[in-house]
Scaffold this active site. Structure first.
Site, short mmCIF file in Angstrom:
data_model
loop_
_atom_site.label_atom_id
_atom_site.label_comp_id
_atom_site.label_asym_id
_atom_site.label_seq_id
_atom_site.Cartn_x
_atom_site.Cartn_y
_atom_site.Cartn_z
N GLU A 70 0.24 78.62 76.02
CA GLU A 70 -0.39 77.51 76.74
C GLU A 70 -1.68 77.92 77.45
OE1 GLU A 70 2.09 75.51 79.65
OE2 GLU A 70 0.51 74.11 80.17
N LYS A 72 0.35 74.98 73.08
CA LYS A 72 0.34 73.89 74.07
C LYS A 72 -1.04 73.87 74.75
CE LYS A 72 2.72 72.24 78.22
NZ LYS A 72 4.02 71.99 78.84
P1 13P Z 1 1.75 68.46 82.85
O1 13P Z 1 2.08 67.64 81.63
O2 13P Z 1 2.13 67.82 84.14
O3 13P Z 1 0.35 68.98 82.81
O4 13P Z 1 2.70 69.74 82.81
C1 13P Z 1 2.90 70.39 81.62
C2 13P Z 1 3.10 71.82 81.87
O5 13P Z 1 4.10 72.38 81.46
C3 13P Z 1 2.07 72.53 82.61
O6 13P Z 1 2.28 73.90 82.49
#
Ligand code: 13P
Length: 337
Positions: free
Chosen positions: A175, A217
């Site tokens: 991510e 992600k």
């Molecule tokens: P949000 O969808 O609130 O951005 O959170 C997703 C997430 O896992 C952030 O690390």
């Protein structure tokens, strides 16, 4: 490493019409969410709230995986059933956030580097025993002051984390999040996201991470929230797909977006437009925290008598995003709720 197994888990996480519930708020982050709805941040309240989500049959039908926090993966429901078991019973894969948060970079205070690699191998072994089959590590970037040093340091950490996960039978969610809180325009977001993703995939290669066994992600390509020039749904969808096609090999089974502070409906509309307007080499779905939980949290507000209504609100957002994951959402469906 058993790549076939990792690939099967990754494919399950991004299966058509389903997506991931990010319920991995740290105790500090959930405190901020609970503050807004006037709920005390106690362990039983955090448990009751998460139990409400995981026991929502209608909502969980649309959920392929749930990201948990260290406390939650060890917690039991009010009747003694482990929360992990509730998730598995709903047909979803339990996962775990393993990073230890973004810290200011030395000599580069506008950027952060995510920490948490020390001792990670042992933690992954324990989390596997507790039922986790995927993990999450989030790196964040300020798009107004990009620095190669932070982009490189975060890519390197993401790759080391991903390799440790795969070695231990766990699918890494990779991510990298270009933050949406600034005043930059959409071009800056596109340029920096492209740079970040190129570096991430380069480091994944050096670390021998197998792309068939990861889920990406990323952020969507959007102007900063404080930018005077906002973008249409179609522009966000097209720019996001353009950047992803330039950077993400088709060996990656799927891409599950974060919502990053977009409104619930924007997050859904953007995802649906991407799926409806483009032919894609990967499954595109959601891994939302706020965009799935803001509505049920507000409805619940810590009261037992609101549980059913909160579950209905969660099921609605989950269903809308499930439709978006196949490009079948439209505004009219929101009004019908
Ligand atoms: P949000 O969808 O609130 O951005 O959170 C997703 C997430 O896992 C952030 O690390």
């Amino acid at each position: 490493m058993n790549l076939a197994e990792l690939n099967a888990i990754a494919n399950k996480m991004v299966a058509k019409g389903r997506g991931i519930l990010a319920a991995d708020e740290s105790t500090g982050t959930i405190a901020k969410r609970f503050d807004k709805i006037g709920v005390e941040n106690t362990e039983p309240n955090r448990r009751d709230y998460r139990e409400l989500l995981f026991r929502c049959g209608e909502g969980m039908k649309c959920i392929s995986g749930v990201i948990l926090y260290d406390e939650t993966i060890r917690q039991k429901a009010a009747d003694g059933t482990p929360l992990v078991q509730l998730i598995e019973a709903a047909g979803a894969v339990p996962g775990i956030k393993v990073d230890k948060g973004a810290q200011k970079m030395a000599l580069d205070p506008d950027q952060t580097v995510t920490e948490g690699l020390d001792g990670l191998r042992d933690r992954l072994v324990e989390y596997y025993k507790l039922g986790a089959r995927f993990a999450k590590w989030r790196a964040t970037y300020n798009p107004t002051k990009p620095s190669w040093n932070s982009i490189n340091a975060n890519a390197h950490a993401l790759a080391r984390y991903a390799a440790l996960c795969q070695e231990n039978g766990i699918v890494p969610i990779v991510e990298p999040e270009v933050l949406m809180d600034y005043d930059n325009d959409i071009d800056a977001c596109a340029g920096i996201t492209e740079w970040v993703l190129k570096e991430v995939f380069q480091e994944l290669y050096y670390a021998q991470v197998k792309l068939e066994g990861i889920v990406l992600k990323p952020n969507m390509i959007v102007p900063g929230m404080k930018s005077p020039k906002q973008a249409s749904v179609e522009e966000v969808a097209d720019r996001t797909v353009e950047v992803l096609k330039r950077c993400v090999p088709s060996a990656v089974p799927g891409i599950a977006f974060l919502s990053g502070g977009q409104s619930d409906e924007d997050a859904t509309a953007h995802l649906s437009a991407m799926n409806a307007r483009h032919t894609l080499p990967w499954h595109l779905t959601f891994s939302y925290g706020r965009a799935l939980q803001a509505a049920p949290q507000k409805t619940w507000s810590g009261k037992k008598e609101n549980v059913a209504a909160a579950q209905k609100a969660f099921a609605h957002r989950a269903k809308m995003n499930s439709l978006a994951a196949t490009g079948a959402w439209n505004k009219g469906l929101e009004k019908a709720a």
